[in-house]
Design a protein around this motif. Structure first.
Motif, PDB file in Angstrom:
ATOM      1  N   CYS A 145     -33.050  64.490-121.456  1.00 60.33           N
ATOM      2  CA  CYS A 145     -31.758  64.755-122.087  1.00 60.33           C
ATOM      3  C   CYS A 145     -31.940  65.179-123.540  1.00 60.33           C
ATOM      4  CB  CYS A 145     -30.866  63.516-122.004  1.00 60.33           C
ATOM      5  SG  CYS A 145     -30.311  63.120-120.331  1.00 60.33           S
TER       6      CYS A 145
ATOM      7  N   GLY B 102     -30.915  68.678-125.100  1.00 65.00           N
ATOM      8  CA  GLY B 102     -30.020  68.648-126.257  1.00 65.00           C
ATOM      9  C   GLY B 102     -30.567  69.444-127.422  1.00 65.00           C
TER      10      GLY B 102
ATOM     11  N   VAL C   1     -29.812  73.056-126.469  1.00 62.99           N
ATOM     12  CA  VAL C   1     -28.388  73.401-126.508  1.00 62.99           C
ATOM     13  C   VAL C   1     -27.849  73.281-127.924  1.00 62.99           C
ATOM     14  CG1 VAL C   1     -26.105  72.723-125.664  1.00 62.99           C
ATOM     15  CG2 VAL C   1     -28.058  72.704-124.105  1.00 62.99           C
TER      16      VAL C   1
ATOM     17  N   ARG D 264     -25.637  71.321-129.606  1.00 63.84           N
ATOM     18  CA  ARG D 264     -24.261  71.087-130.016  1.00 63.84           C
ATOM     19  C   ARG D 264     -24.031  69.661-130.526  1.00 63.84           C
ATOM     20  NH1 ARG D 264     -21.398  74.011-124.818  1.00 63.84           N
ATOM     21  NH2 ARG D 264     -22.056  76.141-125.323  1.00 63.84           N
TER      22      ARG D 264
ATOM     23  N   TYR E 127     -28.209  62.470-126.930  1.00 68.63           N
ATOM     24  CA  TYR E 127     -28.727  62.821-125.614  1.00 68.63           C
ATOM     25  C   TYR E 127     -29.740  61.770-125.135  1.00 68.63           C
ATOM     26  CZ  TYR E 127     -26.650  67.495-125.955  1.00 68.63           C
ATOM     27  OH  TYR E 127     -25.770  68.549-126.050  1.00 68.63           O
TER      28      TYR E 127
ATOM     29  N   GLY F  31     -18.286  65.684-120.075  1.00 63.70           N
ATOM     30  CA  GLY F  31     -18.703  66.375-121.287  1.00 63.70           C
ATOM     31  C   GLY F  31     -20.109  66.930-121.191  1.00 63.70           C
ATOM     32  N   GLU F  32     -20.568  67.452-122.316  1.00 65.39           N
ATOM     33  CA  GLU F  32     -21.888  68.062-122.355  1.00 65.39           C
ATOM     34  C   GLU F  32     -22.991  67.046-122.086  1.00 65.39           C
ATOM     35  OE1 GLU F  32     -24.305  69.972-125.926  1.00 65.39           O
ATOM     36  OE2 GLU F  32     -22.602  71.211-125.318  1.00 65.39           O
TER      37      GLU F  32
ATOM     38  N   ARG G  85     -23.024  66.229-118.410  1.00 65.62           N
ATOM     39  CA  ARG G  85     -23.544  67.353-117.628  1.00 65.62           C
ATOM     40  C   ARG G  85     -25.067  67.324-117.589  1.00 65.62           C
ATOM     41  NH1 ARG G  85     -22.650  73.677-119.339  1.00 65.62           N
ATOM     42  NH2 ARG G  85     -23.593  74.652-117.501  1.00 65.62           N
ATOM     43  N   VAL G  86     -25.675  67.051-118.733  1.00 67.88           N
ATOM     44  CA  VAL G  86     -27.140  66.983-118.784  1.00 67.88           C
ATOM     45  C   VAL G  86     -27.639  65.793-117.971  1.00 67.88           C
ATOM     46  CG1 VAL G  86     -29.132  66.740-120.307  1.00 67.88           C
ATOM     47  CG2 VAL G  86     -27.190  68.138-121.018  1.00 67.88           C
TER      48      VAL G  86
ATOM     49  N   PRO H  60     -27.529  74.178-117.912  1.00 63.81           N
ATOM     50  CA  PRO H  60     -27.002  74.211-119.278  1.00 63.81           C
ATOM     51  C   PRO H  60     -26.995  75.646-119.812  1.00 63.81           C
ATOM     52  CG  PRO H  60     -28.757  72.583-119.033  1.00 63.81           C
ATOM     53  CD  PRO H  60     -28.768  73.412-117.805  1.00 63.81           C
ATOM     54  N   ASP H  61     -26.193  75.868-120.833  1.00 59.72           N
ATOM     55  CA  ASP H  61     -26.114  77.199-121.419  1.00 59.72           C
ATOM     56  C   ASP H  61     -27.483  77.669-121.898  1.00 59.72           C
ATOM     57  OD1 ASP H  61     -23.443  77.030-120.939  1.00 59.72           O
ATOM     58  OD2 ASP H  61     -22.901  76.467-122.997  1.00 59.72           O
TER      59      ASP H  61
END
Length: 401
Positions: free
Chosen positions: A300, A304, A307, A309, A315, A354-355, A358-359, A376-377
């Motif tokens: 995670c 993180g 990503v 954010r 994370y 949330g983000e 999701r992870v 993930p993006d």
């Protein structure tokens, strides 16, 4: 992951004729969900009661100024070593299923010589057990298994020998008053009180991690980030720290990460806490759940970092505590109420929202061999696989076995 140590002892009060508590019977219990005796080996059950009381909870804390009645199986009675517990505090209950042998008679004779109080448990006036009466200070009569006629006959006989009588399994006022008229001295049963479960739970601490924390917290060039890393790699220490910080911060703590908790706790408190951890004893722990939570935490964190954010610590914290319910054998929602974590972290852990959530769902999917989770993006499936492999290598490199 720290091994959860469960300590359960049932404690049922014993009353005198004036309805005053004069002792407690200490009973083996495997959990708090079912307030009944668990069927395990009798020797093991009695031994666990004794070790929990003497080795963990403390005799005074459980009994106060009262005596404790503990069941002794035939196997325990025939042990040749002298009992280690104080004779002024413990009443030895001889179970009703013992076989009257010369070895048992010799054991009871020795216990009497040592000054122990002996009680015969669940007594139903079985003629085979008659030779044991001469060793008994107290006889616990199971009144539901004995008719009124026998109660009258045998109570007079035993009272004449100077033996104290305890009425077991008293469930109604009528039973209590009947035994009272017969001269019974003590009373026990659901009419008075059900057994109360006394429990304790703790996570074992990893010896190397605790010592590393102690050595680093007193380093003149202490690095708070390094302290956070040490604590964050051990779920037992992390959970303990979060509980402390939540308590001193009060409602609405909104702790976002282990590093956030370390900064709030402060260096002086960390020094004292680390010292107490070492003084109170540390234990080794099995690695299966720990490894899972650490792989999740690192994965995670790595995602993180890509990503970008939210903080990497958030994370990591989500991954670390994703196994907490399995470790503590308690609903995760109940545990999280005590930890004061950030709303986003809580939502991720409880609902995978949330983000962060999701992870977390991705790493859980990987563990199950799934491939249908959303990525993930800006990360491809191969990149996610590479990050998971990196997380596994990270957990293995710690070598905390």
């Amino acid at each position: 992951m720290g091994q959860l140590i469960d300590i359960f002892v049932g404690r049922q009060p014993i009353f005198n004729r004036d309805m005053e508590v004069i002792a407690y019977e200490l009973l083996f219990r495997g959990n708090t969900q079912d307030n009944h005796a668990m069927i395990i080996g009798g020797d093991a059950a009695s031994a666990q009661v004794m070790m929990n009381i003497f080795g963990e909870m403390g005799l005074t804390e459980v009994l106060g100024d009262h005596k404790g009645f503990i069941n002794f199986t035939e196997g325990l009675l025939l042990k040749e070593y002298q009992p280690f517990f104080p004779r002024e505090k413990i009443v030895i209950e001889v179970l009703e299923d013992v076989k009257v042998t010369p070895e048992l008679i010799a054991s009871l004779s020795k216990l009497k010589e040592l000054g122990f109080i002996i009680a015969l448990d669940d007594y139903v006036f079985n003629p085979k057990l008659l030779p044991l009466e001469r060793f008994a200070d107290i006889i616990k009569v199971e009144i539901l298994a004995v008719g009124p006629k026998q109660l009258i006959e045998h109570s007079q006989r035993l009272k004449a020998q100077g033996i104290k009588l305890l009425a077991e399994k008293v469930e109604t006022r009528e039973q209590f008053e009947f035994c009272l008229k017969l001269g019974f001295d003590y009373f026990q049963g659901y009419f008075f009180a059900r057994p109360k479960i006394i429990e304790g739970k703790r996570l074992q601490n990893n010896k190397l991690t605790t010592l590393a924390l102690l050595s680093n917290v007193y380093n003149p060039d202490v690095d708070m980030h390094k302290l956070s890393d040490i604590i964050g790699k051990d779920i037992a220490l992390s959970q303990k720290l979060l509980k402390f910080v939540a308590e001193i911060s009060g409602a609405g703590a909104n702790i976002s990460s282990i590093h956030d908790a370390v900064l709030r706790f402060g260096l002086n408190r960390l020094k004292s806490w680390a010292s107490m951890l070492v003084l109170s004893g540390v234990d080794d722990k099995p690695l299966e759940l720990f490894t899972t939570s650490l792989v999740r935490a690192k994965f995670c964190e790595l995602v993180g970092d890509k990503v970008g954010r939210l903080s990497k610590d958030s994370y990591f914290t989500v991954g670390l505590f994703s196994c907490l319910d399995a470790v503590m054998d308690t609903e995760l929602s109940v545990l999280l109420e005590k930890l004061g974590l950030d709303v986003a972290v809580n939502s991720a852990l409880l609902n995978q929202d949330g983000e962060l959530g999701r992870v977390l769902s991705i790493v859980k999917g990987i563990e199950l061999g799934k491939t249908d989770f959303s990525l993930p993006d800006n990360l491809s499936a191969s990149e996610v696989s590479a990050l998971y492999l990196q997380a596994m290598q990270f957990a293995e490199s710690l070598d905390l076995s």
